[in-house]
Design an enzyme around this catalytic site. Structure first.
Site, PDB file in Angstrom:
ATOM      1  N   LYS A   1       0.834  -1.210   0.000  1.00 51.92           N
ATOM      2  CA  LYS A   1       0.000   0.000   0.000  1.00 51.92           C
ATOM      3  C   LYS A   1       0.873   1.266   0.000  1.00 51.92           C
ATOM      4  O   LYS A   1       0.671   2.169  -0.809  1.00 51.92           O
ATOM      5  CB  LYS A   1      -0.929   0.005   1.237  1.00 51.92           C
ATOM      6  CG  LYS A   1      -1.861  -1.208   1.280  1.00 51.92           C
ATOM      7  CD  LYS A   1      -2.776  -1.193   2.491  1.00 51.92           C
ATOM      8  CE  LYS A   1      -2.090  -1.517   3.796  1.00 51.92           C
ATOM      9  NZ  LYS A   1      -1.467  -2.850   3.855  1.00 51.92           N
ATOM     10  N   THR A   2       1.843   1.295   0.900  1.00 49.61           N
ATOM     11  CA  THR A   2       2.733   2.463   0.977  1.00 49.61           C
ATOM     12  C   THR A   2       3.522   2.607  -0.321  1.00 49.61           C
ATOM     13  O   THR A   2       3.711   3.719  -0.835  1.00 49.61           O
ATOM     14  CB  THR A   2       3.719   2.279   2.157  1.00 49.61           C
ATOM     15  OG1 THR A   2       2.958   1.938   3.311  1.00 49.61           O
ATOM     16  CG2 THR A   2       4.538   3.521   2.412  1.00 49.61           C
TER      17      THR A   2
ATOM     18  N   ASP B   1      -1.090   6.831   6.613  1.00 51.59           N
ATOM     19  CA  ASP B   1      -1.109   5.398   6.878  1.00 51.59           C
ATOM     20  C   ASP B   1      -2.001   5.162   8.106  1.00 51.59           C
ATOM     21  O   ASP B   1      -2.178   6.069   8.923  1.00 51.59           O
ATOM     22  CB  ASP B   1       0.330   4.940   7.174  1.00 51.59           C
ATOM     23  CG  ASP B   1       0.507   3.446   6.963  1.00 51.59           C
ATOM     24  OD1 ASP B   1      -0.453   2.782   6.518  1.00 51.59           O
ATOM     25  OD2 ASP B   1       1.607   2.943   7.236  1.00 51.59           O
TER      26      ASP B   1
ATOM     27  N   THR C   1      -5.365  -1.275   7.289  1.00 44.45           N
ATOM     28  CA  THR C   1      -5.505  -2.724   7.339  1.00 44.45           C
ATOM     29  C   THR C   1      -6.929  -3.069   7.803  1.00 44.45           C
ATOM     30  O   THR C   1      -7.302  -4.224   7.828  1.00 44.45           O
ATOM     31  CB  THR C   1      -4.505  -3.309   8.356  1.00 44.45           C
ATOM     32  OG1 THR C   1      -4.603  -2.553   9.564  1.00 44.45           O
ATOM     33  CG2 THR C   1      -3.082  -3.251   7.837  1.00 44.45           C
TER      34      THR C   1
ATOM     35  N   ARG D   1       6.625  -8.165   1.695  1.00 43.82           N
ATOM     36  CA  ARG D   1       7.535  -7.756   2.772  1.00 43.82           C
ATOM     37  C   ARG D   1       8.146  -8.965   3.468  1.00 43.82           C
ATOM     38  O   ARG D   1       9.319  -8.984   3.811  1.00 43.82           O
ATOM     39  CB  ARG D   1       6.814  -6.878   3.799  1.00 43.82           C
ATOM     40  CG  ARG D   1       7.798  -6.423   4.893  1.00 43.82           C
ATOM     41  CD  ARG D   1       7.153  -5.577   5.955  1.00 43.82           C
ATOM     42  NE  ARG D   1       6.679  -4.334   5.409  1.00 43.82           N
ATOM     43  CZ  ARG D   1       5.583  -3.719   5.827  1.00 43.82           C
ATOM     44  NH1 ARG D   1       4.860  -4.223   6.784  1.00 43.82           N
ATOM     45  NH2 ARG D   1       5.217  -2.594   5.287  1.00 43.82           N
TER      46      ARG D   1
END
Ligand code: ADP
Length: 348
Positions: free
Chosen positions: A77-78, A122, A171, A231
């Site tokens: 997302k980031t 975020d 999230t 990640r």
């Protein structure tokens, strides 16, 4: 802007091995973060939609409309927010829900924006309601309404903000109020787990950047245990690279198995905390159903951690089910933890 509003990549992944509190995590994110659409693997549908949206906005010479990305941690997302900033040659200013404590914090962030900036928030689900309400007019009509004074003498002043794009990530989409959600006029996009093949492509690229020589089977083994999450794949690759480097050898499947087994990661990517969760449902609650708060208390975990970090992958694997009466363990999970008890998974 106060320093607490500066970039703070707090992560919800707090299982011991995958913890981004690990000093490597942020550094790793930055060096391995894709900077072009071509490098951003997978999420085809989102990419196509975004490309159209960005092109159309640029033809209209207007900043893109506000966007919301949601999905489990570590899915990109980031990275998407950074990519969009790069694509549109905009400046990205980054903050997070918990860092914006007061209306004044948000006001200061908004009034410091330059025309065409992208503001990335975020964990937007952690923004409090009073602040959310200041965000509405800012998103809708570019106005900032500030109340000065208290009681009968209070008055509202309205400031015009420069045109900007808000990109938010969460999230926990369910925690966002309907009015907030509806203001993301550019779209609300759900990031999906990656396929094994996509994770292998990501490992390939990361291995090149990190200059790790890696065998094909080693790549497959890391991918298999990476929880369909970029990640995690990058984190595992780096830990395996350490072992290969110490041994002065090419990274092989055997070495991957050794490194990841040492970290307590089993053949499907579960860590000790995931297995404890499954064993708790099975042994303490007869396989379930067990309510989330009861389960959280039994595990001494936050409910949010269970929902954000552990459950998405366990649901994806078909190891647990959510029913109206609580969480239930499946036969597939029983087989898996049974196998673990016999110590068989490490041989696989
Ligand atoms: P999120 O914001 O969803 O928690 P990030 O955007 O921080 O996730 O992604 C974590 C890391 O995973 C990034 O730094 C990057 O290295 C890698 N990554 C994420 N998505 C992709 C992708 N689609 N292709 C390649 N690498 C990715």
């Amino acid at each position: 802007m106060s320093s607490k509003n500066d970039i703070k990549k707090e992560d919800t992944e707090n299982s011991e091995v995958l913890s981004p509190k690990n000093p490597d995590a942020n550094f790793l994110d930055q060096t391995l973060r894709p900077t072009t659409w071509a490098e951003y693997i997978g999420q085809k549908n989102i990419k196509e939609n975004l490309k159209i949206l960005l092109t159309a906005a640029s033809q209209r010479k207007h900043p893109p409309e506000h966007l919301l990305f949601y999905g489990p941690p570590g899915l990109g997302k980031t990275t998407l927010a950074h990519l969009i900033a790069k694509e549109t040659s905009s400046q990205l200013k980054s903050t997070s829900g918990p860092a914006i404590e007061k209306v004044g914090d948000l006001a200061s962030i908004l009034t410091n924006l330059s025309p065409g900036d992208i503001l990335f928030i975020d964990e937007i689900h952690r923004l409090n309601k009073a602040i959310e309400e200041v965000l509405y007019p800012a998103m809708e009509s570019g106005n900032l309404d500030i109340i000065i004074g208290k009681g009968p003498s209070a008055r509202t002043i309205q400031l015009d903000l420069p045109p900007f794009t808000l990109i938010a990530a969460t999230t926990r989409i369910a925690l966002l109020s309907a009015p907030l959600r509806s203001r993301f006029s550019g779209g609300v996009f759900r990031l999906e787990f990656y396929t094994n093949d996509e994770i292998e492509q990501i490992i390939n690229r990361s291995a090149k950047i990190l200059k790790v020589e890696i065998e094909k089977e080693a790549k497959e083994e890391i991918a298999k245990r990476s929880r369909f999450t970029p990640r995690t794949a990058n984190y595992f690759l780096k830990r395996c690279r350490d072992l290969a480097q110490i041994r002065g050898e090419k990274l092989s499947k055997a070495m991957v198995m050794e490194a990841l087994n040492l970290l307590g990661i089993d053949d499907v990517g579960l860590g000790a905390s995931d297995r404890t969760l499954l064993e708790t449902i099975e042994n303490k609650f007869n396989g379930g159903p067990v309510g989330l708060n009861t389960l959280a208390a039994a595990l001494s975990e936050e409910q949010a951690t269970i929902e954000d970090v552990y459950e998405p992958y366990l649901l994806q694997l078909g190891f647990i089910e959510r029913t109206s009466r609580g969480r239930v363990i499946t036969d597939r999970a029983r087989k898996h933890i049974g196998k673990k008890l016999l110590g068989l998974d490490l041989e696989k």
